[in-house]
Design an enzyme around this catalytic site. Structure first.
Site, short mmCIF file in Angstrom:
data_model
loop_
_atom_site.label_atom_id
_atom_site.label_comp_id
_atom_site.label_asym_id
_atom_site.label_seq_id
_atom_site.Cartn_x
_atom_site.Cartn_y
_atom_site.Cartn_z
N GLY A 232 36.06 16.56 -1.76
CA GLY A 232 36.33 17.04 -0.40
C GLY A 232 37.81 17.22 -0.20
O GLY A 232 38.58 17.37 -1.16
N THR A 234 41.83 16.57 0.86
CA THR A 234 42.79 15.55 0.44
C THR A 234 42.96 14.45 1.50
O THR A 234 43.03 13.26 1.16
CB THR A 234 44.14 16.23 0.12
OG1 THR A 234 43.92 17.06 -1.03
CG2 THR A 234 45.23 15.22 -0.19
N THR A 236 40.79 13.38 3.71
CA THR A 236 39.60 12.51 3.68
C THR A 236 39.63 11.65 2.42
O THR A 236 39.29 10.46 2.47
CB THR A 236 38.30 13.35 3.67
OG1 THR A 236 38.41 14.41 4.60
CG2 THR A 236 37.09 12.50 4.01
N GLU A 254 37.89 14.24 -6.21
CA GLU A 254 38.13 15.66 -6.50
C GLU A 254 38.52 16.30 -5.18
O GLU A 254 37.69 16.48 -4.30
CB GLU A 254 36.86 16.32 -7.05
CG GLU A 254 36.27 15.69 -8.31
CD GLU A 254 37.06 16.00 -9.57
OE1 GLU A 254 38.05 16.75 -9.50
OE2 GLU A 254 36.70 15.46 -10.63
N CYS A 288 37.71 25.39 -4.34
CA CYS A 288 38.94 24.60 -4.51
C CYS A 288 39.83 25.18 -5.60
O CYS A 288 41.03 24.97 -5.60
CB CYS A 288 38.58 23.16 -4.84
SG CYS A 288 37.53 23.02 -6.30
P1 NAD Z 1 35.90 17.01 4.00
O1 NAD Z 1 36.87 16.10 3.35
O2 NAD Z 1 36.06 17.30 5.44
O3 NAD Z 1 34.40 16.45 3.83
C1 NAD Z 1 33.84 16.17 2.57
C2 NAD Z 1 32.73 15.14 2.72
O4 NAD Z 1 33.32 13.91 3.13
C3 NAD Z 1 31.70 15.48 3.79
O5 NAD Z 1 30.42 15.09 3.33
C4 NAD Z 1 32.13 14.61 4.97
O6 NAD Z 1 31.07 14.28 5.85
C5 NAD Z 1 32.61 13.38 4.24
N1 NAD Z 1 33.55 12.52 4.98
C6 NAD Z 1 34.39 12.86 5.96
N2 NAD Z 1 35.09 11.78 6.39
C7 NAD Z 1 34.69 10.74 5.64
C8 NAD Z 1 35.03 9.36 5.58
N3 NAD Z 1 35.95 8.83 6.39
N4 NAD Z 1 34.42 8.57 4.68
C9 NAD Z 1 33.50 9.09 3.83
N5 NAD Z 1 33.11 10.39 3.85
C10 NAD Z 1 33.71 11.20 4.74
O7 NAD Z 1 35.92 18.35 3.13
P2 NAD Z 1 35.15 19.69 3.42
O8 NAD Z 1 35.80 20.38 4.56
O9 NAD Z 1 33.68 19.43 3.47
O10 NAD Z 1 35.43 20.50 2.07
C11 NAD Z 1 36.55 21.27 1.83
C12 NAD Z 1 37.55 20.54 0.96
O11 NAD Z 1 36.93 20.13 -0.26
C13 NAD Z 1 38.71 21.41 0.54
O12 NAD Z 1 39.91 20.69 0.67
C14 NAD Z 1 38.44 21.72 -0.92
O13 NAD Z 1 39.58 21.99 -1.70
C15 NAD Z 1 37.78 20.46 -1.36
N6 NAD Z 1 36.99 20.65 -2.57
C16 NAD Z 1 37.47 20.13 -3.73
C17 NAD Z 1 36.76 20.34 -4.91
C18 NAD Z 1 37.26 19.80 -6.22
O14 NAD Z 1 36.48 19.76 -7.16
N7 NAD Z 1 38.51 19.38 -6.33
C19 NAD Z 1 35.56 21.08 -4.89
C20 NAD Z 1 35.11 21.58 -3.68
C21 NAD Z 1 35.83 21.38 -2.52
#
Ligand code: NAD
Length: 487
Positions: A232, A234, A236, A254, A288
């Site tokens: 997700g 950075t 978070t 990741e 990403c």
């Molecule tokens: P996000 O961080 O908002 O959410 C990701 C997940 O984390 C969701 O399921 C969310 O409900 C959960 N979450 C949120 N707060 C939390 C907490 N305090 N504790 C535990 N879980 C929590 O990200 P997003 O908007 O869903 O996704 C987009 C981001 O993901 C972008 O920054 C993208 O670059 C990144 N991403 C990275 C990769 C990689 O492999 N490096 C792949 C895909 C997406």
């Protein structure tokens, strides 16, 4: 405008083989990003649901961890077979839930979701314990399950990323609780139906829906959870790392990226332009790994710019169910607002919008969706906010460089370090640059060309640890050494 549709689906939690509402009975609505229509609702789970799921997963681990690796690999293959039978359904649901074109959800999401289970079945079968012989003793290094794990995923590649974690995690003998993004619950639900139908013992894979703060955070903090695999954003990721650290959980992070696409002066533009456009805008730039900063060597800047803008203008944006569509909608109104704010920021920072950044005209059915045309910006400093912050949408910035050292310097000039790509006829020159890039992955003359055996992950603010191949098997297991002295 956001409206309802006739077929509101209740998407339940899955705990111990049972389909459950949240204990509090509260729900979160789920919208189709391309139209704004409500398509389903998910339980708004909280700590009580989390405690229930962790207890069930812990109990299930007692039996599951005792199976041999080959028995567990067989289960992964059975799940792959069942998922494959629902291939078209996965593709349609993913397209509906994310707003991405059906062609992409079929070729990328559905395909990889099946492949992930098959791939890890094979990897686990081939895995061998290591032995180290001394003069008077032998060491056996064995792998054990870690215990109960939490798998948290984002909305951009929902089942693709979830299956990438579930398969190696259960394959190595762990039991898990999945926490998919609250924005894209549909295919995670399908996976749980498939797992139930395949006969996998109840409680090995569980799934909790809800927000990050109410469902994700208590999962990460739970004392009986032994590892967390998080993909997700950075910011978070930093909260997850903090919450997991208190009880020394294993973590894999990741996170976000701001990847450079480096075009060297000897690049064959005719040959590679389609791939460079794909690297910029696949999934509306919501990957990403997408190259959102294109660094172009001075002598070919104008020629590249003209050809690139022309190719971007040919992308077909519209109805995700249309086989000819290249680009769909963004995931949410909030994300659209974020991406649009960067279009405005690009102008404030002195950039010129060469194309895009506007609301495309698609048709009345899609008026409530989250639409923006792919934007190309030039004239920004490579230190500007638009060129260094993750936008995660269809906006790329173009920058000039004079020599290879400058390309490396600009490429490394962000807090992120996920991936990059280099386009050149001279692969030795490309590799020399690649070795100086502060990223976990670099592609030369290709992009997102994935061998699942290789390490995947980023450096700096793009993450911690590596997944993929044996790196995943290492993360999802504990190694123990047994030293036997000769008698
Ligand atoms: P996000 O961080 O908002 O959410 C990701 C997940 O984390 C969701 O399921 C969310 O409900 C959960 N979450 C949120 N707060 C939390 C907490 N305090 N504790 C535990 N879980 C929590 O990200 P997003 O908007 O869903 O996704 C987009 C981001 O993901 C972008 O920054 C993208 O670059 C990144 N991403 C990275 C990769 C990689 O492999 N490096 C792949 C895909 C997406």
């Amino acid at each position: 405008m956001r409206g309802g549709c006739d077929q509101l689906i209740d998407v339940p939690n899955h705990i111990g083989g049972k389909e459950l509402q949240s204990i509090d009975g509260e729900w979160i609505l789920n919208y189709a990003p391309s139209t704004g229509e409500i398509i389903s609702r998910i339980p708004k789970s909280n700590i009580q649901d989390v405690n229930n799921a962790v207890k069930v997963a812990k109990e299930a681990g007692e039996g599951w961890g005792l199976l041999s690796k080959n028995e567990r690999a067989d289960w992964l293959d059975r799940i792959a077979d069942s998922l494959e039978r629902r291939f078209d359904e996965i593709a349609s649901l993913e397209s509906l839930d994310t707003g991405k074109p059906i062609r992409i959800s079929r070729a990328v999401d559905a395909t990889r979701s099946v492949t992930n289970f098959r791939f890890y079945a094979q990897q686990i079968r081939e895995l061998e314990d290591e032995n180290f012989t001394m003069e008077n003793a032998t060491n056996h290094v064995i792998r054990r399950p870690v215990g109960v794990g939490v798998l948290i995923t984002p909305w951009n590649l929902p089942l693709y990323l979830l299956s990438w974690k579930v398969a190696p995690a259960i394959g190595m003998g762990n039991t898990v609780i999945c926490k998919p993004s609250e924005l894209t619950p549909m295919t995670a639900n399908l996976m749980m139906q498939v797992i139930k139908d395949s006969g996998l013992p109840d409680g090995v894979v569980n799934l909790i829906h809800g927000t990050g703060s109410e469902a994700g955070a208590p999962l990460v903090s739970h004392p009986d959870v032994r590892f967390v695999s998080f993909t997700g954003g950075t910011s978070t990721g930093s909260i997850v790392a903090r919450d997991a650290a208190a009880s020394f959980k294993k973590i894999s992070l990741e996170l976000g990226g701001k990847n450079a696409t480096i075009i060297l002066d000897d690049c064959d533009l005719e040959k590679h332009m389609d791939s460079i456009v794909r690297a910029s805008f696949l999934n509306q730039g919501q990957v990403c790994l997408c190259g959102s900063r294109i660094l172009i060597q001075d002598s070919i800047y104008d020629s590249f710019k003209n050809k690139f803008v022309e190719a971007v203008n040919h992308l077909k944006i519209g109805d995700p169910t249309d086989e000819n569509t290249d680009l769909g909608s963004l995931i949410s109104p909030q994300h659209l607002e974020k991406v649009s704010s960067y279009v405005n920021l690009a102008i404030e920072e002195g950039g010129t919008i060469l194309t895009g950044g506007e609301t495309p005209v698609i048709g009345t059915r899609f008026e409530g969706g989250n639409w923006i045309s792919p934007a190309v910006v030039e004239g920004l400093s490579h230190e500007s906010r638009c060129a260094t912050e993750e936008i995660f949408g269809p906006l790329v910035t173009l920058h000039r460089f004079s020599d290879d050292d400058e390309a490396v310097r600009i490429s490394n000039n962000t807090r992120y370090g996920l991936a990059g790509s280099i386009w050149t006829k001279d692969s030795l020159r490309g590799e020399k640059i690649a070795k100086q890039m502060d990223t976990g992955m670099v592609w030369i003359n290709t992009w997102l060309h994935r061998d699942l055996r290789v390490p995947f992950g980023g450096v700096k603010d793009s993450g911690l640890g590596r997944e993929g191949g044996k790196w995943s098997l290492g993360f999802y297991s504990e190694t123990s050494n047994i030293c036997i002295m000769d008698d």
